[in-house]
Design an enzyme around this catalytic site. Structure first.
Site, PDB file in Angstrom:
ATOM      1  N   SER A 145      10.024 -15.788  -3.054  1.00 33.61           N
ATOM      2  CA  SER A 145       9.101 -15.861  -1.903  1.00 33.61           C
ATOM      3  C   SER A 145       8.774 -17.321  -1.638  1.00 33.61           C
ATOM      4  O   SER A 145       8.812 -18.150  -2.558  1.00 33.61           O
ATOM      5  CB  SER A 145       7.804 -15.119  -2.219  1.00 33.61           C
ATOM      6  OG  SER A 145       6.862 -15.300  -1.181  1.00 33.61           O
ATOM      7  N   TYR A 158      -0.306 -14.056  -7.102  1.00 32.86           N
ATOM      8  CA  TYR A 158       1.028 -13.744  -6.559  1.00 32.86           C
ATOM      9  C   TYR A 158       1.893 -15.002  -6.552  1.00 32.86           C
ATOM     10  O   TYR A 158       3.051 -14.976  -6.984  1.00 32.86           O
ATOM     11  CB  TYR A 158       0.881 -13.175  -5.145  1.00 32.86           C
ATOM     12  CG  TYR A 158       2.199 -12.820  -4.480  1.00 32.86           C
ATOM     13  CD1 TYR A 158       3.065 -11.877  -5.040  1.00 32.86           C
ATOM     14  CD2 TYR A 158       2.578 -13.429  -3.280  1.00 32.86           C
ATOM     15  CE1 TYR A 158       4.273 -11.554  -4.423  1.00 32.86           C
ATOM     16  CE2 TYR A 158       3.782 -13.105  -2.651  1.00 32.86           C
ATOM     17  CZ  TYR A 158       4.628 -12.167  -3.226  1.00 32.86           C
ATOM     18  OH  TYR A 158       5.818 -11.861  -2.610  1.00 32.86           O
TER      19      TYR A 158
HETATM   20  N1  LIG Z   1       7.286  -8.528   2.654  1.00 36.45           N
HETATM   21  C1  LIG Z   1       7.168  -9.850   2.555  1.00 36.45           C
HETATM   22  O1  LIG Z   1       6.521 -10.516   3.396  1.00 36.45           O
HETATM   23  C2  LIG Z   1       7.834 -10.595   1.439  1.00 36.45           C
HETATM   24  C3  LIG Z   1       7.964 -11.977   1.560  1.00 36.45           C
HETATM   25  C4  LIG Z   1       8.560 -12.707   0.538  1.00 36.45           C
HETATM   26  C5  LIG Z   1       9.021 -12.043  -0.584  1.00 36.45           C
HETATM   27  N2  LIG Z   1       8.878 -10.706  -0.694  1.00 36.45           N
HETATM   28  C6  LIG Z   1       9.372 -10.063  -1.928  1.00 36.45           C
HETATM   29  O2  LIG Z   1      10.418  -9.177  -1.591  1.00 36.45           O
HETATM   30  C7  LIG Z   1      10.429  -8.095  -2.521  1.00 36.45           C
HETATM   31  C8  LIG Z   1      10.409  -6.781  -1.756  1.00 36.45           C
HETATM   32  O3  LIG Z   1       9.290  -6.758  -0.907  1.00 36.45           O
HETATM   33  P1  LIG Z   1       9.114  -5.672   0.245  1.00 36.45           P
HETATM   34  O4  LIG Z   1       8.398  -6.301   1.365  1.00 36.45           O
HETATM   35  O5  LIG Z   1      10.404  -4.988   0.488  1.00 36.45           O
HETATM   36  O6  LIG Z   1       8.058  -4.688  -0.470  1.00 36.45           O
HETATM   37  P2  LIG Z   1       8.069  -3.131  -0.793  1.00 36.45           P
HETATM   38  O7  LIG Z   1       8.599  -2.364   0.374  1.00 36.45           O
HETATM   39  O8  LIG Z   1       6.711  -2.825  -1.307  1.00 36.45           O
HETATM   40  O9  LIG Z   1       9.149  -2.984  -1.953  1.00 36.45           O
HETATM   41  C9  LIG Z   1       8.872  -3.156  -3.309  1.00 36.45           C
HETATM   42  C10 LIG Z   1       9.867  -2.341  -4.116  1.00 36.45           C
HETATM   43  O10 LIG Z   1       9.636  -2.570  -5.505  1.00 36.45           O
HETATM   44  C11 LIG Z   1       9.677  -1.312  -6.180  1.00 36.45           C
HETATM   45  N3  LIG Z   1       8.872  -1.365  -7.396  1.00 36.45           N
HETATM   46  C12 LIG Z   1       7.537  -1.609  -7.478  1.00 36.45           C
HETATM   47  N4  LIG Z   1       7.146  -1.536  -8.755  1.00 36.45           N
HETATM   48  C13 LIG Z   1       8.266  -1.248  -9.484  1.00 36.45           C
HETATM   49  C14 LIG Z   1       8.498  -1.024 -10.861  1.00 36.45           C
HETATM   50  N5  LIG Z   1       7.508  -1.112 -11.763  1.00 36.45           N
HETATM   51  N6  LIG Z   1       9.755  -0.761 -11.263  1.00 36.45           N
HETATM   52  C15 LIG Z   1      10.754  -0.665 -10.361  1.00 36.45           C
HETATM   53  N7  LIG Z   1      10.595  -0.860  -9.043  1.00 36.45           N
HETATM   54  C16 LIG Z   1       9.357  -1.143  -8.627  1.00 36.45           C
HETATM   55  C17 LIG Z   1       9.121  -0.337  -5.159  1.00 36.45           C
HETATM   56  O11 LIG Z   1       9.568   0.988  -5.401  1.00 36.45           O
HETATM   57  P3  LIG Z   1       8.788   2.117  -6.247  1.00 36.45           P
HETATM   58  O12 LIG Z   1       7.346   2.055  -5.852  1.00 36.45           O
HETATM   59  O13 LIG Z   1       9.484   3.367  -5.805  1.00 36.45           O
HETATM   60  O14 LIG Z   1       9.035   1.791  -7.669  1.00 36.45           O
HETATM   61  C18 LIG Z   1       9.757  -0.847  -3.881  1.00 36.45           C
HETATM   62  O15 LIG Z   1      11.044  -0.306  -3.723  1.00 36.45           O
HETATM   63  C19 LIG Z   1       9.243  -8.310  -3.455  1.00 36.45           C
HETATM   64  O16 LIG Z   1       9.692  -8.943  -4.624  1.00 36.45           O
HETATM   65  C20 LIG Z   1       8.348  -9.238  -2.660  1.00 36.45           C
HETATM   66  O17 LIG Z   1       7.529 -10.025  -3.501  1.00 36.45           O
HETATM   67  C21 LIG Z   1       8.312  -9.952   0.295  1.00 36.45           C
END
Ligand SMILES: NC(=O)c1ccc[n+]([C@@H]2O[C@H](COP(=O)([O-])OP(=O)(O)OC[C@H]3O[C@@H](n4cnc5c(N)ncnc54)[C@H](OP(=O)(O)O)[C@@H]3O)[C@@H](O)[C@H]2O)c1
Length: 260
Positions: A145, A158
């Site tokens: 990120s 975070y």
């Molecule tokens: N959205 C943004 O603005 C943004 C920006 C920069 C970086 N990111 C990063 O990109 C990544 C994905 O973000 P996103 O926006 O796609 O969020 P998201 O839709 O909330 O996806 C998070 C994923 O992680 C899984 N997860 C959570 N806890 C887990 C665990 N203990 N074991 C295995 N899987 C787990 C969740 O699935 P389950 O709940 O089914 O386990 C879900 O599939 C993250 O690392 C986030 O920090 C996001």
């Protein structure tokens, strides 16, 4: 995982964590379109099954909690029994809370460290030997990120976890020089996904929506998936060390253009 026996010799087989929603699910779709066989990992099995049903035999899935040792080991065993792995896309991650350092919840911090740092490290360590045995070499990719580049108020927990994730990727890259493995760090800025901000704010939909309010075009999960497939598609000897990708309207976390 019967489909993987069929694809057992495929050289393009990837594991994607966090595949049940957002960037992870989009990455699975994009990778399949690009000819990859994918093993989708997350805790919510029903969502993984729906994704596999949608995408067909190129996708298999294993329910896995990467914060748990036994759960992760069992998933890795199943994956490796079914065939070789060429890429690991570490997408599982989360932000919990947006409180100042002075009052932030220790449990929120602990949760982010356990998932974003230790969980990513755990599955990376377990798959690294197999990745290095892939024909032509393997790849470890992390979705970190821009929070791991520039800290912001309310984001210390975070940001610290994402700084740690980026450092882990960078040091792994240095330590593996000469070995057949690439390490890629993709650092997105604002990506509008269904669940990320909702989870951050404990289900408060209004607070989650405010994150993206008025921003002309936040990034979409598909934009990051495109970065993932592009980086992986480069020749095995070309390592895209880092990609920093933001919407045009976002100069930094605190410098965002919003329409009234
Ligand atoms: N959205 C943004 O603005 C943004 C920006 C920069 C970086 N990111 C990063 O990109 C990544 C994905 O973000 P996103 O926006 O796609 O969020 P998201 O839709 O909330 O996806 C998070 C994923 O992680 C899984 N997860 C959570 N806890 C887990 C665990 N203990 N074991 C295995 N899987 C787990 C969740 O699935 P389950 O709940 O089914 O386990 C879900 O599939 C993250 O690392 C986030 O920090 C996001």
């Amino acid at each position: 995982m019967a489909e993987e026996a069929r694809n057992g010799e495929a050289t393009k087989r990837a594991v994607v964590t966090g595949a049940s929603s957002g960037i992870g699910a989009a990455s699975v779709r994009a990778l399949v379109k690009d000819g990859w066989t994918v093993v989708a990992l997350a805790r919510r099995e029903a969502r993984l099954k729906a994704l596999a049903d949608e995408l067909g035999p190129a996708v298999s899935y294993v329910a896995c909690d990467i914060t748990g040792e036994a759960s992760t080991q069992a998933a890795v065993d199943r994956i490796l029994e079914a065939g070789p792995v060429k890429a690991l896309v570490n997408c599982a991650g989360a932000a919990f809370g947006k409180d100042p350092v002075a009052t932030a919840s220790l449990d929120d911090w602990r949760g982010m460290y356990e998932l974003n740092v230790i969980g990513t490290l755990r599955i990376t360590q377990k798959l690294l030997p197999a990745l290095k045995q892939a024909p032509g070499g393997g790849t470890v990719l992390v979705i970190s990120s821009t929070a791991g580049i520039e800290p912001y108020e309310g984001g210390a927990g975070y940001c610290a976890s994402k700084f740690a994730e980026r450092v882990m990727a960078r040091v792994l890259r240095l330590e593996q020089i000469g070995e057949p493995v690439r390490v890629i760090d993709i650092a997105p800025g604002m990506v509008e996904t269904d669940e990320f901000s909702l989870k951050r704010f404990g289900g408060d939909a209004a607070r989650a929506a405010a994150v993206y309010a008025g921003v002309p075009s936040p990034l979409k999960a598909e934009d990051i998936a495109e970065c993932v497939t592009w980086a992986l598609a480069q020749p095995d000897t070309v390592d895209i060390d880092q990609i920093v990708v933001r919407p045009r309207a976002e100069g930094s976390y605190t410098k965002v253009y919003r329409e009234a």
